[in-house]
Design an enzyme around this catalytic site. Structure first.
Site, mmCIF file in Angstrom:
data_model
loop_
_atom_site.group_PDB
_atom_site.id
_atom_site.type_symbol
_atom_site.label_atom_id
_atom_site.label_comp_id
_atom_site.label_asym_id
_atom_site.label_seq_id
_atom_site.Cartn_x
_atom_site.Cartn_y
_atom_site.Cartn_z
ATOM 1 N N CYS A 144 0.822 -1.194 0.000
ATOM 2 C CA CYS A 144 0.000 0.000 0.000
ATOM 3 C C CYS A 144 0.859 1.247 0.000
ATOM 4 O O CYS A 144 2.077 1.199 0.075
ATOM 5 C CB CYS A 144 -0.914 0.027 1.223
ATOM 6 S SG CYS A 144 -0.026 -0.189 2.763
ATOM 7 N N GLY B 256 -1.120 0.663 -4.471
ATOM 8 C CA GLY B 256 -2.283 -0.122 -4.080
ATOM 9 C C GLY B 256 -3.532 0.398 -4.741
ATOM 10 O O GLY B 256 -3.808 1.603 -4.676
ATOM 11 N N ASN C 58 1.982 0.288 5.773
ATOM 12 C CA ASN C 58 2.572 -0.294 4.574
ATOM 13 C C ASN C 58 3.571 -1.350 5.013
ATOM 14 O O ASN C 58 4.497 -1.057 5.765
ATOM 15 C CB ASN C 58 3.276 0.788 3.744
ATOM 16 C CG ASN C 58 3.953 0.227 2.508
ATOM 17 O OD1 ASN C 58 3.572 -0.823 2.011
ATOM 18 N ND2 ASN C 58 4.951 0.920 2.007
ATOM 19 N N GLY C 59 3.383 -2.580 4.553
ATOM 20 C CA GLY C 59 4.281 -3.670 4.921
ATOM 21 C C GLY C 59 3.515 -4.887 5.383
ATOM 22 O O GLY C 59 2.290 -4.958 5.274
ATOM 23 N N TYR D 17 10.896 -1.979 -9.395
ATOM 24 C CA TYR D 17 9.521 -1.910 -9.905
ATOM 25 C C TYR D 17 8.582 -1.065 -9.058
ATOM 26 O O TYR D 17 7.794 -0.300 -9.592
ATOM 27 C CB TYR D 17 8.963 -3.336 -9.995
ATOM 28 C CG TYR D 17 7.506 -3.433 -10.381
ATOM 29 C CD1 TYR D 17 7.108 -3.362 -11.713
ATOM 30 C CD2 TYR D 17 6.514 -3.580 -9.417
ATOM 31 C CE1 TYR D 17 5.773 -3.450 -12.069
ATOM 32 C CE2 TYR D 17 5.167 -3.663 -9.767
ATOM 33 C CZ TYR D 17 4.808 -3.600 -11.091
ATOM 34 O OH TYR D 17 3.492 -3.678 -11.439
#
Length: 484
Positions: free
Chosen positions: A23, A55, A129-130, A267
């Site tokens: 995210c 996300g 996030n994670g 990426y």
């Protein structure tokens, strides 16, 4: 609430989705007297808009006016979930926002973020996030039935909200040292914005400054740029900060053991983002140069797989002397289609996303540059499509090493059994996708292009060396759902 422009279809071919990050997170604090002018909900909206690539399943914003917290979230893209009328109802001087791809828990409204919990003296809203790797251990601290969602983020929120008289800061001091895995957190109570990053610093998190004493926290520097915030610094691994009228207060909850995600450079991050002082765009172009030196080939044109392969293709063309050109055109709107493709349409496969420029590639020997190969279906379809369009030769070059291992720290890679490089050699992969030749950049050259020491990067998806060991019972996207 129904989505205003239809149902988001995550991908045309669900069996070959690209690697997905957990995210994007965003937070903003401005002085209360600046709330009406600053419009923190709109700042957060634009911050999330800049982080949408991280996300696309759900989005949400929580806002505090100093006395209460209001949360609005829903399934869909940021522009689908929010409009002017919704943002105008989210008034305050502190906000946190989130755009999600699910790596723990299903893609449902209940699992969308921000997560919120009432506390003894107010409330707490949190975005994450994670991926945590000791979620079952942390969940065991809670009473049965206390969780209303099935994410590691819900577990963290519940633990931080059970703070008693010490407040959110004291709760974070207690909980964060016991939390293992990847977590870049932004959370708030009614008066203060907080941010924290795991001791390994696996996922990025940066601090920015607004005019008039305002502060912004975001997953990437691109999120700062869009709202006009000046980059101040990265949140350090193992650091917890509080942002309010007293400025920035920083403390450590753990010793820093930097292991930033190498795949962010390949990426995940936007090319206009800076990580550890290094431009992602510059890194990707340099990787392309190194790729050309490691895997040269005689060809007539270098083309990227848009847009993920573009920077590396530019670098490959520069170093090889082979002209750079556009051979594939991307449909920029395919990610927002809300018509589920039928089997007949799905058989068209990659043409829904990419279409060849026949007049540019016919009779040419092509070098096709992309960032990674996960299952191989997309590359197989591209090679076939280019040959059908008249390409004389198709040489595939990949600007990362073979992705051979799954990620447990916030990227939804396939299992090792599903990863093509987890089962086949490079030559076998070349044969599988139908290319005339196939070359991956080496791990050492990729690392060197980042200008970061090898020991300070997480390379697990490439070499299987996980910086934080993950127990078997802590693996799996749906591990909390299995206990309900």
């Amino acid at each position: 609430m129904p989505l205003r422009d239809g149902r988001l279809s995550h991908d045309i071919d669900p069996s070959d989705r690209a690697p997905q990050d957990a995210c994007g997170v965003f937070g903003v604090w401005v002085p209360a007297e600046e709330a009406a002018r600053a419009e923190v909900s709109k700042l957060t909206y634009y911050g999330l808009y800049a982080l949408q690539h991280r996300g696309q399943e759900s989005a949400g914003i929580a806002v505090s006016d100093g006395s209460r917290i209001v949360v609005f979230k829903d399934m869909g893209l940021v522009a689908q979930v929010f409009d002017e009328s919704v943002l105008n109802t989210l008034r305050g001087h502190i906000a946190v926002g989130h755009c999600r791809y699910s790596t723990t828990g299903s893609p449902t409204w209940e699992n969308a973020q921000p997560t919120f919990r009432s506390t003894d003296d107010g409330g707490l809203a949190l975005v994450h996030n994670g991926n945590l790797i000791n979620t079952p251990e942390l969940a065991a601290r809670l009473d049965p039935g206390e969780l209303t969602a099935t994410t590691d983020t819900e577990v963290l929120t519940a633990l931080l909200a059970a703070r008693g008289q010490g407040g959110a800061l004291e709760a974070a001091r207690e909980i964060l040292p016991a939390t293992r895995g990847a977590f870049s957190l932004v959370f708030m109570d009614e008066g203060t914005l907080y941010a924290a990053r795991d001791p390994e610093g696996i996922r990025p998190l940066v601090l920015g400054a607004l005019e008039d004493r305002g502060w912004v926290v975001a997953s990437e520097t691109a999120g700062l740029d869009i709202v006009g915030a000046r980059f101040v610094r990265e949140i350090e691994p193992g650091e917890l900060i509080a942002l309010d009228g007293e400025g920035v207060r920083s403390e450590r909850f753990a010793e820093a053991r930097p292991k930033g995600c190498l795949f962010e450079y390949v990426y995940l991050a936007r090319p206009d983002t800076t990580i550890a002082g290094r431009s992602v765009q510059a890194t990707r172009v340099e990787v392309g140069r190194r790729l050309a030196r490691e895997h040269p080939v005689e060809a007539d044109m270098v083309i990227p797989t848009p847009e993920s392969g573009t920077p590396a293709a530019i670098g490959y063309a520069e170093a090889s002397g082979i002209p750079y050109g556009q051979g594939l055109v991307k449909n920029s709107y395919v990610g927002r289609t809300f018509i589920q493709p039928s089997q007949t349409i799905r058989q068209l496969g990659i043409r829904l996303k990419l279409n060849p420029l026949r007049e540019a590639i016919e009779g040419k020997r092509l070098v096709v540059v992309d960032d990674s190969i996960v299952r191989g279906n997309t590359q197989r379809a591209i090679v076939s499509m280019l040959r059908d369009a008249g390409a004389a030769e198709v040489h595939v070059r990949i600007s990362s090493p073979p992705v051979s291992w799954p990620c447990f720290y916030g990227i939804d890679f396939a299992t090792r059994a599903e990863l093509i490089a987890g089962n086949l050699s490079v030559e076998e992969i070349r044969d599988s996708i139908g290319a005339d030749s196939l070359g991956y950049v080496s791990l050492d050259e990729l690392i060197s292009a980042t200008h970061i020491a090898k020991d300070s990067l997480c390379r697990a998806c490439f070499d299987g060396q996980y910086p934080i060991p993950v127990e078997q019972d802590a693996r799996g996207k749906h591990l909390l759902e299995a206990t309900r």
